[in-house]
Design an enzyme around this catalytic site. Structure first.
Site, PDB file in Angstrom:
ATOM      1  N   GLY A   1       4.852   3.882  10.623  1.00 56.80           N
ATOM      2  CA  GLY A   1       4.020   5.081  10.594  1.00 56.80           C
ATOM      3  C   GLY A   1       3.702   5.560  11.997  1.00 56.80           C
ATOM      4  CB  SER A   2       1.217   7.959  13.189  1.00 58.59           C
ATOM      5  OG  SER A   2      -0.055   7.438  12.834  1.00 58.59           O
TER       6      SER A   2
ATOM      7  N   GLY B   1      -1.124   3.122  13.308  1.00 55.51           N
ATOM      8  CA  GLY B   1      -0.587   1.785  13.544  1.00 55.51           C
ATOM      9  C   GLY B   1      -1.433   0.997  14.527  1.00 55.51           C
TER      10      GLY B   1
ATOM     11  CB  CYS C   1      12.052   5.884  12.909  1.00 52.03           C
ATOM     12  SG  CYS C   1      13.283   5.114  11.870  1.00 52.03           S
TER      13      CYS C   1
ATOM     14  CE  LYS D   1      -2.593   3.304   1.949  1.00 55.84           C
ATOM     15  NZ  LYS D   1      -2.032   4.577   2.444  1.00 55.84           N
TER      16      LYS D   1
ATOM     17  CD  GLU E   1      10.474   1.827  12.676  1.00 53.44           C
ATOM     18  OE1 GLU E   1      10.870   0.964  11.877  1.00 53.44           O
ATOM     19  OE2 GLU E   1      10.880   3.001  12.680  1.00 53.44           O
TER      20      GLU E   1
END
Lengths: 515, 515
Positions: free
Chosen positions: B241-242, B246, B302, B184, B265
Site C-alpha cells: 500500500g501507501s 504503511g 508498483c 484485512k 511494500e
C-alpha cells in the site's frame, strides 16, 4: 607485562584522542586503572561512519576469496597478540585465563568459519533460465544474487570481551558479508578492544583493504550509542546486551527516516526441562551438571540455564538435595562490573520473598561480587507472576515445581522467547512429553537434548537468536556461518549480460540451482 | 450475472455481519453499489485472531505435502469461480477483463509455485554431524530446521485485487510456510475478497484443514488495521500500500511489547536508465515501450516506470519527440478509487510548476479519472529537490536530463530505495557505465536489462522488495518462492533423537548438506 595504551578511537587508520575521558576498572578488585580512555562525541561518530561508507564502496567490490583472506589474516594477527589480549581481558573482566584463551580460539575459529563459508558456500545460487519461446510472454533470465547492506555498527558485549565484542561474531559476519564496520567498544574492556583493533588494523593493511573498513569508538556515554544507530549512513546494527538498552536502541532504529535492521540479543533464561524418568534414573548427575552450567563465567553467559522446570516427585527431591549441596560449596565471585553485581543483588533480593530459598554459595567479600543462589517456586506461582520469568543476569537459577504434566505445559506456554532450552529426558519418555517439547521449540532458537545450553558451537547449523526478547529478530542468528545473512539482502538480476554478472552468478558455477 | 454477497467477515468457517456498514463504489462510474459491507470491530479482530491461533497449532503439524495439496486446491477452487471473481473485480477496480483474467492465472500460478517449492525445495538442510571424539570437547549433532512464525495478518492491496490481495502472494506464502492467515480485505474490492474467500474456504474444507486457518475481515476504518497489527497473537504482517499508511502500521509493529516483522511494500518510481548508445540506435522503439509500460493498468503498477534518467543528446531528443506524441494519444482512464485519482491530480499539479510539461493524454471526463502526463526536468533540479523523486501513483513519468555522466551518477546516488530499475543500453556501452549500474544495483531489489519493470515474473529467482521505502525489509521478497521465508525462522536442534526430528531433518534426506 606492560602494555602502552592510546585510549582513543581508531578512525580511518589512525588513533584519535578526543572528548571527555573515563577510567575503566580492574574487574577483580573493582579499582580504577590509571590510563584514560576517551568518550567519542558526535564528530567522532560522523568521522568513523563517513570513513566506513567510503571504504564500503571499495570493499564491496572485493571477491569472496579476498574477504576470506582478510578474515583468516585477522585470526592470525589476533593469535599473534594472544598473550597480551588475554592478559588485558583478564584484567578488565575478571574472567579466568583458560576461559579467555578458549574464547580467543573461538573468536578466531569464527573468523575462519566465515572464510570457509565464503570459499565453500552452503547454499545454491538460484537461477530461472530464460524461456524465449514461452507464450503468451517469453520468460526472462533471472538470477538471485546477494548485496551487502552497507556500513554496520557493532556494539560489543561485556560478557564475552572477544567472541561477542570488538573482533566478535557481528564484526566477522559483517566483514564476511562485504560490509564495513564501526565498533562501539564496551566501556568495561576498552583496553581489550584497543588491542584487538591493533590486530585487525594490521590485517587490513596486510590484505591491502581500505583503511576505513574498521573503526573503533570508545566511550561510556549513552549519547554515543544513539548517535551511532541514528546516523543515516549506518545500514544495520549488531548488539548484544541488556533488554533495557537494547530496546532503546531498537526503538531508535525503527524511528529513523530510513528504518534499519537491529539485531539485538537481549537476554534469556534458557529453560531446562527435567523429565521424570531422567530425574528418577540420574538425579544426582543431572544436579551436578546443572550447577556447573549455571556457574560458568559466574553465571554471565547468555545461555545460562536460569529456569529449571519439573514435575514433583521423588527423583526431583533427590535432584534438589544434590543441587543444593553442590551450590552451597560454590564461591562468591567478581562480576564483569560492579553495576552487574549490583543489579544481580537487587534482582535476587526482590524475588526471594516470593520464593523458597534452596541454597546459596559462599557470602560475598565485596560489593562487586555475587553469591550463587538456587531457589524454588510452584508452577502456579510462576504462572501467576511474570516477574518470576524475567532474567536475573548472574549465578541464579529458579526451579519451578509443577503438580502435573498439564501444569508443566501451561508453564512452558507462558514463557517468553528464549535463546535456547534443554530437554533432559530418557529416550523412552520423550514421546509422552511430545506436546511439551513441541511448545518449547516455538519458544527458542535452539532446542537441546540432554546437554547444557552453555556451549554455543561455532558451526554451520547453529541458530543463536530466538523469539523476542531473546533476540529482536528471530529470523537471524549471531553465531554460525548463517550469521553472514543478517548483513546481506537479495537482488534479482533480470536479463543481465553474462559479462556483468557477479562471479558466482555466471554460467558454469556448479552451485547454480536452475529451473 | 447476479452474485449474492454476504458482506460480512469470515471467521472460524462462518460469515458474520457486525458493526457499521459501508458501500463500495463501481470504479468505472464512481457510483456507490447497493450491497452493504460491514466494518470489523475489535471483537471481530479478536475472534479472527483467536481462531487463527488455535488453527495454527494444528496446521503447523501438517507435512509439506499436505500444505502443498491445500495450495493446489485453492488454485483449483479459485479457477472454478474464475468468471464470477473476474467480473466482480472488474466492477470494483475498473481494470480490464484480460488483465484480471491474467492476474487470476498469475495468482493461481503463485499458489502452485509454493506447492512446487514445498515438494522440491531449493535449499539444502544444513547439518553439522556429531564428532564424539573431538577434543577438548565433543561436537554435538546440530541440525537447522525452520518453524513458522505464527498467525499472520495480510493487508490486501487495491491495485492487484487478486495477486496482492485476499488470495495473493502473502496469503500463499504464509500458508506455504505453515502459518494461519487473517486477511484485512481492501475496502475498494470487498466483493472480490468475499468471492475469493469462498473458494479458499472450500479448499480448506476439502483438504480437511482447521477452519480458523483463514479469516477475512472487511472494513474501511483505520482502527481495524491498527487493532490487527497490535494484537498479541499476530506474529507477522504482509502489507502492500501507501508509504503513509504503511509507515503508520510499521511503527505500530515496532512499538508493540513484542515487536514483530512488518513486510510493507510502500511505493517505487522504478528508474529507467536510458544510455546514449541505445537512445542513438533505438530512440523511437524505446519511447514507445516506455509509454506502454507507464500506462499499464492506468499507471497503477508498483513497478510503474515513473522516472527516466538520461544524458542530453540528439538520441534523447528523438526519444522525447516520439514519447510525447505517443503519450498525447493516450486516453484518460478511471482509477481504482476516486481518492487515488484525486491524489494523482494533486501530486501532478504540485510538481508541474517546477517541470517542463512534455505531453499529456486526453483530458479527463470525470474526477475519478486521470490524465497521463510526461514531464521533463534537469538533473540539477532533480538533485536539488527531493520532492521530485517521490512517487506519484498513476500514469505519470518524469524525464531527468543530465548534462554529463558524472551528473547522472550523482542523480542515481541521490535516489531512495526502489523495487526495481531498468538499464536500457547496448551491450558495448554497459562497461562505460559500470559505476552507474553498480550504484543503481544498491538502490533496487531487481535490476533489469533492456526490459520494462512491469512484468514481475512469479519464479524462484524473483526479488520483489528493495531498500526502504520501496519495502520495509529489503531482506525479504513478496513474490517468488523465496517469499515463504518471510514467515519462517530457523531453529537449531542439538542432539535431537532421530525419531523426534522433523521429517526433512532426518538422516536419509538427499537434501542434507552436512559437514
Amino acid at each position: 607485562m606492560t602494555i602502552e595504551l592510546n585510549g582513543g578511537h581508531y578512525i580511518q587508520g589512525r588513533w584519535h584522542q578526543s572528548g571527555e575521558h573515563f577510567h575503566r576498572m580492574a574487574a577483580a578488585s573493582n579499582q580504577a586503572l590509571p590510563e584514560p580512555f576517551y568518550d567519542a562525541n558526535d564528530t567522532d561518530v560522523d568521522a568513523a561512519v563517513t570513513a566506513a561508507e567510503a571504504a564500503f564502496w571499495l570493499y564491496q567490490q572485493k571477491s569472496a576469496a579476498e574477504r576470506a583472506e582478510l578474515l583468516d589474516t585477522m585470526a592470525e594477527e589476533l593469535l599473534a597478540d594472544g598473550a597480551e589480549i588475554v592478559a588485558m581481558a583478564m584484567l578488565e573482566s575478571a574472567l579466568p585465563q583458560a576461559r579467555l584463551q578458549g574464547e580467543l580460539g573461538r573468536t578466531c575459529n569464527q573468523l575462519r568459519l566465515f572464510a570457509a563459508a565464503l570459499r565453500d558456500p552452503m547454499e545454491p545460487v538460484i537461477v530461472d533460465r530464460a524461456q524465449p519461446e514461452r507464450t503468451p510472454l517469453p520468460k526472462p533470465d533471472m538470477r538471485l544474487g546477494q548485496l551487502p547492506l552497507g556500513p554496520v555498527a557493532v556494539f560489543g558485549a561485556s560478557n564475552f570481551p572477544l567472541a561477542f565484542s570488538t573482533p566478535g561474531g557481528d564484526t566477522a559476519s559483517a566483514l564476511a558479508a562485504g560490509c564495513s564496520v564501526v565498533v562501539k567498544g564496551h566501556p568495561a574492556h576498552p583496553g581489550t578492544s584497543e588491542l584487538c583493533t591493533r590486530a585487525i588494523a594490521r590485517a587490513i593493511e596486510k590484505c591491502d583493504m581500505p583503511q576505513g573498513l574498521f573503526s573503533l569508538l570508545q566511550g561510556h556515554n549513552p549519547g554515543l550509542s544513539t548517535a551511532l544507530v541514528s546516523h543515516g549512513a549506518i545500514k544495520a546494527i549488531g548488539f548484544t546486551g541488556s533488554l533495557k538498552v537494547g530496546r532503546i536502541l531498537a526503538d531508535c532504529c525503527a524511528a529513523r527516516a530510513e528504518p534499519i535492521p537491529f539485531y539485538g540479543e537481549l537476554g534469556s533464561i534458557n529453560p531446562q526441562l527435567l523429565l521424570p524418568g531422567m530425574l528418577e534414573a540420574h538425579a544426582e548427575q543431572l544436579a551436578q551438571n546443572q550447577v556447573t552450567a549455571m556457574l560458568l563465567g559466574q553465571g554471565q553467559f547468555c545461555t545460562n540455564p536460569g529456569l529449571l522446570l519439573a514435575i514433583k516427585g521423588p527423583g526431583l527431591e533427590r535432584f534438589i538435595a544434590t543441587a543444593s549441596n553442590a551450590l552451597a560449596e560454590q564461591g562468591a565471585g567478581a562480576m564483569l562490573t560492579a553495576g552487574i553485581a549490583n543489579a544481580y543483588r537487587q534482582g535476587v533480593e526482590s524475588l526471594l520473598p516470593q520464593l523458597e530459598l534452596l541454597a546459596q554459595g559462599q557470602a560475598i567479600a565485596a560489593s562487586h561480587q555475587t553469591r550463587p543462589t538456587l531457589a524454588k517456586v510452584s508452577g502456579k506461582a510462576l504462572l501467576a507472576n511474570p516477574a518470576l520469568r524475567q532474567e536475573i543476569f548472574g549465578p541464579f537459577a529458579l526451579l519451578a515445581v509443577c503438580d502435573s504434566a498439564d501444569e508443566l505445559l501451561n508453564v512452558i506456554s507462558a514463557l517468553e522467547g528464549q535463546l535456547s532450552a534443554s530437554v533432559h529426558g530418557l529416550e523412552e519418555e520423550l514421546a509422552d512429553f511430545g506436546p511439551h517439547i513441541q511448545r518449547l521449540a516455538f519458544k527458542v532458537g535452539r532446542l537441546i537434548f540432554n546437554q547444557a545450553p552453555t556451549g554455543v558451537e561455532v558451526c554451520h547449523a547453529m541458530q543463536h537468536g530466538g523469539p523476542y526478547p531473546a533476540s529482536t529478530d528471530s529470523r537471524s542468528t549471531s553465531v554460525g556461518s548463517g550469521a553472514m545473512k543478517r548483513f546481506l539482502r537479495p537482488i534479482c538480476y533480470q536479463n543481465m549480460p553474462q559479462a556483468l554478472l557477479p562471479e558466482p552468478l555466471k554460467d558454469g558455477n556448479p552451485m547454480i540451482w536452475a529451473r
